[in-house]
Every structure is written in structure tokens, then in C-alpha cells.
Design a protein around this motif. Structure first.
Motif, mmCIF file in Angstrom:
data_model
loop_
_atom_site.group_PDB
_atom_site.id
_atom_site.type_symbol
_atom_site.label_atom_id
_atom_site.label_comp_id
_atom_site.label_asym_id
_atom_site.label_seq_id
_atom_site.Cartn_x
_atom_site.Cartn_y
_atom_site.Cartn_z
ATOM 1 N N VAL A 167 7.198 3.439 -10.985
ATOM 2 C CA VAL A 167 8.043 3.352 -9.912
ATOM 3 C C VAL A 167 9.412 2.978 -9.904
ATOM 4 O O VAL A 167 10.324 3.178 -9.104
ATOM 5 N N ALA A 168 10.061 2.594 -11.238
ATOM 6 C CA ALA A 168 11.120 2.120 -11.617
ATOM 7 C C ALA A 168 12.103 3.259 -11.467
ATOM 8 O O ALA A 168 13.254 3.652 -11.333
ATOM 9 N N GLU A 169 11.238 4.638 -11.874
ATOM 10 C CA GLU A 169 12.065 5.830 -11.904
ATOM 11 C C GLU A 169 11.621 6.622 -10.638
ATOM 12 O O GLU A 169 12.093 7.888 -10.476
ATOM 13 N N TRP A 170 11.213 6.083 -9.572
ATOM 14 C CA TRP A 170 10.659 6.964 -8.362
ATOM 15 C C TRP A 170 11.700 6.560 -7.458
ATOM 16 O O TRP A 170 12.479 5.874 -7.450
ATOM 17 N N HIS A 171 11.470 7.070 -6.063
ATOM 18 C CA HIS A 171 12.478 6.879 -5.039
ATOM 19 C C HIS A 171 12.008 5.839 -4.059
ATOM 20 O O HIS A 171 12.455 5.912 -2.913
ATOM 21 N N TRP A 188 9.379 -5.449 -10.244
ATOM 22 C CA TRP A 188 10.150 -6.144 -10.869
ATOM 23 C C TRP A 188 9.714 -7.738 -10.547
ATOM 24 O O TRP A 188 9.867 -8.719 -11.477
ATOM 25 N N SER A 189 9.785 -8.222 -9.283
ATOM 26 C CA SER A 189 9.228 -9.460 -9.251
ATOM 27 C C SER A 189 8.068 -9.764 -9.731
ATOM 28 O O SER A 189 7.678 -11.101 -10.214
ATOM 29 N N GLN A 200 12.433 2.259 -3.316
ATOM 30 C CA GLN A 200 13.085 0.964 -3.727
ATOM 31 C C GLN A 200 12.104 -0.272 -3.479
ATOM 32 O O GLN A 200 12.179 -1.231 -4.312
ATOM 33 N N ALA A 201 11.398 -0.372 -2.517
ATOM 34 C CA ALA A 201 10.518 -1.563 -2.241
ATOM 35 C C ALA A 201 9.443 -1.759 -3.256
ATOM 36 O O ALA A 201 9.285 -2.709 -4.032
ATOM 37 N N ALA A 202 8.946 -0.449 -3.843
ATOM 38 C CA ALA A 202 7.878 -0.520 -4.879
ATOM 39 C C ALA A 202 8.776 -1.058 -6.296
ATOM 40 O O ALA A 202 8.000 -1.674 -7.053
ATOM 41 N N ASN A 240 0.821 -1.286 0.045
ATOM 42 C CA ASN A 240 0.138 0.084 0.028
ATOM 43 C C ASN A 240 0.990 1.177 0.077
ATOM 44 O O ASN A 240 1.248 1.779 0.964
ATOM 45 N N ARG A 241 1.263 1.621 -1.286
ATOM 46 C CA ARG A 241 2.580 2.674 -1.421
ATOM 47 C C ARG A 241 1.923 3.706 -2.030
ATOM 48 O O ARG A 241 1.488 3.665 -3.228
ATOM 49 N N VAL A 242 2.129 5.039 -1.631
ATOM 50 C CA VAL A 242 1.765 6.143 -2.389
ATOM 51 C C VAL A 242 2.531 6.337 -3.876
ATOM 52 O O VAL A 242 2.199 7.235 -4.505
#
Length: 236
Positions: free
Chosen positions: A192-196, A205-206, A198-200, A178-180
């Protein structure tokens, strides 16, 4: 080899299917040629995201098209089968003839779902249509994709167990938290690959890796004919 067709279907809005589609499409485009088809007209959030992205950045291996009706969807899929490695379809947020057609055209349909009993119950009708589609499109694979998942909570684990039993659809192992980051990056035309967060990044990726594993086990097959798709779309 023809494109693998991945769709995102849910009969309620706000489930996260468009955000998922954008992130997975972008991840796949790192090593493949990808077409996204936005069927949620006139809202067209996926197309809007792409246009914002296209104005700010140079995009490679990723395109978007909009299908306003069943005929346009069929044409877009069939005209591009040999031009792309993947075609990702962002489905309607309700059950329509396009939703039914998407299931007939897909190799893999993903059903985004939050760990809520109410959402599981509301997905029961969609699961019934999926089962109906599989009797015709026998190669169709479907998976639940858990979104806004609360890790290490008994309630979330209980809902997952209930969903598998009630809906009779397997899930993908990777779950999105549950991430903004998902909404904030999407609003900027990013992933999210270009966001800050890392968990997202790791979650997407997974999840994408899990999708590729499912598709890699499928034998090559032709998609259903236009007449077959039209017949099922109209509920005949």
C-alpha cells in the motif's frame, strides 16, 4: 545482534496475515534487512507475491524463503539469525505443528482479527495455545492486530472490548480499515506504500511503528533450542 522474529498466526484463512506480513516486511526493509518465511505450503501466497514483485521491480533488503515442514522452518530461522535484522514468518491458516513451532521461535506474534464476534470466538483456541507457548517461551509477546476495522462504530468497539476480555491478549493501537487497497496492491506485487490510498499507507506505517516499539522493549535472549521447539510443536 540476532534477528528479531515476528510471526503472523491465525487458525482461519482470509484473516489477512499474508497481506500484513508483506506490507510490514516491506516497510521494515526501508531501513533494515528482512527475510520473510512462507509456511503456508503449497498455497504459498507470500512467495507468489514476492515473485511477481521481483519480476517487475528491483527489490532491496527483502528476501523470501518457503518452509514446507517443521525441519525446514527450524533450519531457515537458525541459519539466518545473524544475516538479517528481522525474520517475518507467515504462519499456517490452521493449528499445525508448524503453528506451534512458530510461537516457540517468535519474539512477537501478531494475530490478525476482524471486528466480528464469530472471529473472536474462533480465535479462543489459538489464544489458549499462545498461553501454553508463553509458559515455555517466556519472552514471547503477542498482540491482536485489527483488520477490516470499521471506524467509529459501536459494534466494532464492543467486539474489541470483548476480545481483550475473552482472549486476554493486548492489541496494537493502529487498526487497518476495510480497504480494497490491501488486496488490490498485493495482487500486483505491490504494497500500500506504493498504492494510491494515503489512509492505507498511514495505517501500515503506524502499525509497523507500533511493532517496533514493542520489540524495542524486549531484552536480548536466545531462541529456544531445536529440541524444545520440536517438543512443543508435537504437543509433548
Amino acid at each position: 545482534m540476532r534477528a528479531k522474529i515476528i510471526s503472523f498466526v491465525q487458525m482461519k484463512g482470509g484473516a489477512g496475515k499474508t497481506t500484513l506480513c508483506a506490507n510490514i516486511a516491506s516497510t521494515l526493509s526501508d531501513s533494515a534487512n528482512v527475510l520473510m518465511i512462507d509456511t503456508d505450503y503449497p498455497q504459498s501466497s507470500l512467495d507468489t507475491w514476492f515473485q511477481i514483485r521481483n519480476e517487475k521491480y528491483e527489490i532491496e533488503n527483502l528476501q523470501v524463503a518457503t518452509a514446507k515442514n517443521l525441519a525446514q522452518l527450524q533450519k531457515l530461522v537458525r541459519d539466518n539469525l545473524d544475516a538479517y535484522d528481522y525474520i517475518l514468518i507467515d504462519g499456517h491458516p490452521r493449528i499445525t505443528n508448524i503453528t506451534r513451532a512458530v510461537l516457540m521461535l517468535s519474539d512477537l506474534s501478531l494475530i490478525p482479527l476482524s471486528p466480528s464476534q464469530v472471529e473472536v470466538w474462533s480465535t479462543k483456541h489459538l489464544a489458549e495455545i499462545v498461553e501454553e507457548a508463553k509458559s515455555v517461551n517466556t519472552h514471547l509477546e503477542t498482540r491482536l492486530c485489527w483488520n477490516r476495522y470499521r471506524v467509529r462504530t459501536n459494534s466494532a468497539e464492543a467486539v474489541v472490548a470483548e476480545a481483550k476480555q475473552l482472549l486476554k491478549i493486548d492489541d496494537l493501537p493502529a487498526k487497518l480499515g476495510n480497504r480494497v487497497a490491501y488486496l488490490d496492491s498485493f495482487a500486483q506485487g505491490l504494497t500500500v506504500a506504493e498504492w494510491h490510498d494515503q489512509a492505507a499507507k498511514m495505517e501500515i506505517w503506524s502499525l509497523t511503528s507500533g511493532i517496533q516499539r514493542v520489540l524495542s522493549k524486549q531484552a536480548n535472549h536466545r531462541i529456544k533450542t531445536e529440541a524444545q521447539v520440536d517438543k512443543f510443536a508435537k504437543g509433548k
